[in-house]
Scaffold this active site. Structure first.
Site, PDB file in Angstrom:
ATOM      1  N   ILE A 202       0.825  -1.202   0.000  1.00 33.65           N
ATOM      2  CA  ILE A 202       0.000   0.000   0.000  1.00 33.65           C
ATOM      3  C   ILE A 202       0.864   1.258   0.000  1.00 33.65           C
ATOM      4  O   ILE A 202       0.548   2.243  -0.667  1.00 33.65           O
ATOM      5  CB  ILE A 202      -0.954  -0.006   1.216  1.00 33.65           C
ATOM      6  CG1 ILE A 202      -1.956  -1.164   1.099  1.00 33.65           C
ATOM      7  CG2 ILE A 202      -1.695   1.314   1.336  1.00 33.65           C
ATOM      8  CD1 ILE A 202      -2.785  -1.388   2.345  1.00 33.65           C
TER       9      ILE A 202
ATOM     10  N   SER B  63      -6.554  -0.127  10.974  1.00 34.17           N
ATOM     11  CA  SER B  63      -7.178  -1.333  10.416  1.00 34.17           C
ATOM     12  C   SER B  63      -8.516  -1.579  11.095  1.00 34.17           C
ATOM     13  O   SER B  63      -8.739  -1.167  12.248  1.00 34.17           O
ATOM     14  CB  SER B  63      -6.274  -2.552  10.622  1.00 34.17           C
ATOM     15  OG  SER B  63      -6.962  -3.757  10.336  1.00 34.17           O
TER      16      SER B  63
ATOM     17  N   TYR C  52      -1.492  -7.224  16.959  1.00 35.58           N
ATOM     18  CA  TYR C  52      -1.714  -6.343  15.818  1.00 35.58           C
ATOM     19  C   TYR C  52      -2.992  -5.523  16.016  1.00 35.58           C
ATOM     20  O   TYR C  52      -3.010  -4.305  15.774  1.00 35.58           O
ATOM     21  CB  TYR C  52      -1.800  -7.172  14.538  1.00 35.58           C
ATOM     22  CG  TYR C  52      -2.065  -6.374  13.293  1.00 35.58           C
ATOM     23  CD1 TYR C  52      -1.047  -5.641  12.682  1.00 35.58           C
ATOM     24  CD2 TYR C  52      -3.330  -6.339  12.717  1.00 35.58           C
ATOM     25  CE1 TYR C  52      -1.285  -4.900  11.530  1.00 35.58           C
ATOM     26  CE2 TYR C  52      -3.578  -5.607  11.572  1.00 35.58           C
ATOM     27  CZ  TYR C  52      -2.558  -4.895  10.987  1.00 35.58           C
ATOM     28  OH  TYR C  52      -2.798  -4.161   9.850  1.00 35.58           O
TER      29      TYR C  52
ATOM     30  N   LYS D  32      -3.419  -1.414  16.295  1.00 37.72           N
ATOM     31  CA  LYS D  32      -4.271  -0.637  15.397  1.00 37.72           C
ATOM     32  C   LYS D  32      -5.258   0.226  16.193  1.00 37.72           C
ATOM     33  O   LYS D  32      -5.630   1.324  15.740  1.00 37.72           O
ATOM     34  CB  LYS D  32      -5.011  -1.570  14.440  1.00 37.72           C
ATOM     35  CG  LYS D  32      -4.099  -2.320  13.471  1.00 37.72           C
ATOM     36  CD  LYS D  32      -3.404  -1.390  12.487  1.00 37.72           C
ATOM     37  CE  LYS D  32      -1.962  -1.163  12.720  1.00 37.72           C
ATOM     38  NZ  LYS D  32      -1.318  -0.294  11.719  1.00 37.72           N
TER      39      LYS D  32
END
Length: 354
Positions: A84, A206, A238, A242
């Site tokens: 990205i 996210s 994770y 986020k």
């Protein structure tokens, strides 16, 4: 003699009856196979149709509508050598921006610079070394950047990873790279952003934040967001990181009130990237068909980052969370003022004393 003829006819009729029964059974068997094949084809056709419907609805992500040109503007994109980040940098370079690829791996970053320059014709694409797992490297990058570059108009905190281990400073690697490194980087570059305003800070979060939580006791005790190194543990870490990204943006917006700098967090979508390249083989094999069928490409994944960086009129939405190029609501834990303020203060303490 007549009796022998009658017996012979009976034998012929019996043979024909048995033959017809055998033919009938064979016909039924063939019809059964054909029906089964038709059913399988019907199911497969339905699945293909459903998948194509997903591709043009759920999996078809909207595109950034901004036509802004960026000549004379400078943008920093972390983790821009792949995925990205690279797609984001490519689009910004096409718009004429001076783009700084802030990356750890020099060889991959230089290859990305070459690719982007070739595709856009923009020679104002350069690499600067940044290892978000080292606060010393973050400070070195900021010092180098501020000495060499006179402008900073957009900072895109894009880099992220899912990998076990510790950073150079003893933090959990996911916590250190996904949150603390970007936290310190933003703080160190904030004055330059203010000088060049209107400017923006964009942080890639996210949808996984929905499953995240902030355990301040664990941070204080273990310098990490949680414990464990299994695949499931890493996904939890994770998710926690986020959530940190969104709370960081929430608090940053409050601290930027009255300035000409705004900030946004976002979910890029379900995107095929190599963020899981450090995962074990079995996990990668399990994820491969899912990524292939149900995840979008990196160009689609860059669209919401570009929207937050470029779209006019977003200033009143500073601090908000975006997905599919539109502002989205977040759960209460992701807009908790007290948690956001505490995370800021704890992060400030951690990066200041490291």
């Amino acid at each position: 003699m007549w009796a022998r003829g009658r017996d012979w006819l009976q034998h012929v009729f019996l043979f024909q009856s048995r033959g017809n029964r055998a033919i009938s059974l064979a016909t039924i068997a063939v019809i059964s196979v054909l029906l089964n094949m038709f059913t399988v084809l019907l199911i497969c056709g339905g699945l293909v149709g459903f998948y194509l419907l997903l591709c043009v609805t759920v999996l078809q992500l909207p595109k950034c509508k901004s036509t802004a040109k960026l000549h004379g503007k400078t943008v920093v994109v972390t983790g821009a050598n792949t995925g990205i980040g690279k797609a984001t940098a490519l689009d910004l370079a096409r718009r004429g921006a001076r783009v700084i690829l802030a990356c750890r791996d020099e060889s991959r970053a230089q290859a990305a610079v070459t690719d982007i320059q070739r595709e856009t014709g923009n020679k104002e694409v350069v690499y600067m070394h940044l290892d978000l797992a080292s606060l010393k490297s973050v400070r070195s990058f900021a010092e180098n950047f501020l000495n060499k570059e006179s402008r900073l108009d957009i900072l895109i905190n894009n880099a992220g990873l899912v990998i076990a281990g510790k950073t150079e400073d003893g933090f959990g690697r996911i916590f250190g790279v996904n949150h603390l490194g970007h936290f310190l980087l933003t703080i160190l570059l904030l004055e330059r952003l203010k000088e060049c305003g209107p400017s923006r800070v964009v942080t890639v979060s996210s949808l996984a934040h929905w499953w995240g939580k902030i355990d301040f006791n664990c941070i204080n005790t273990h310098k990490d967001l949680g414990l464990g190194s299994s695949a499931l543990d890493l996904l939890k870490l994770y998710s926690h990181s986020k959530l940190c990204n969104i709370l960081f943006t929430h608090e940053l917006a409050k601290r930027l009130k009255g300035t000409n700098v705004t900030c946004y967090s976002l979910h890029p979508g379900a995107i095929k990237t190599d963020i899981g390249r450090h995962s074990n083989l079995w996990w990668r094999l399990f994820m491969a068909p899912i990524l292939l069928l149900f995840f979008s490409d990196v160009d689609s994944g860059a669209q919401t980052s570009l929207h937050c960086a470029l779209q006019e009129g977003l200033e009143p939405l500073s601090g908000r969370y975006f997905s599919s190029c539109a502002v989205q609501n977040v759960p209460a834990k992701a807009r908790d003022d007290a948690a956001a303020k505490k995370l800021w203060e704890v992060s400030e303490s951690l990066v200041g004393s490291a």
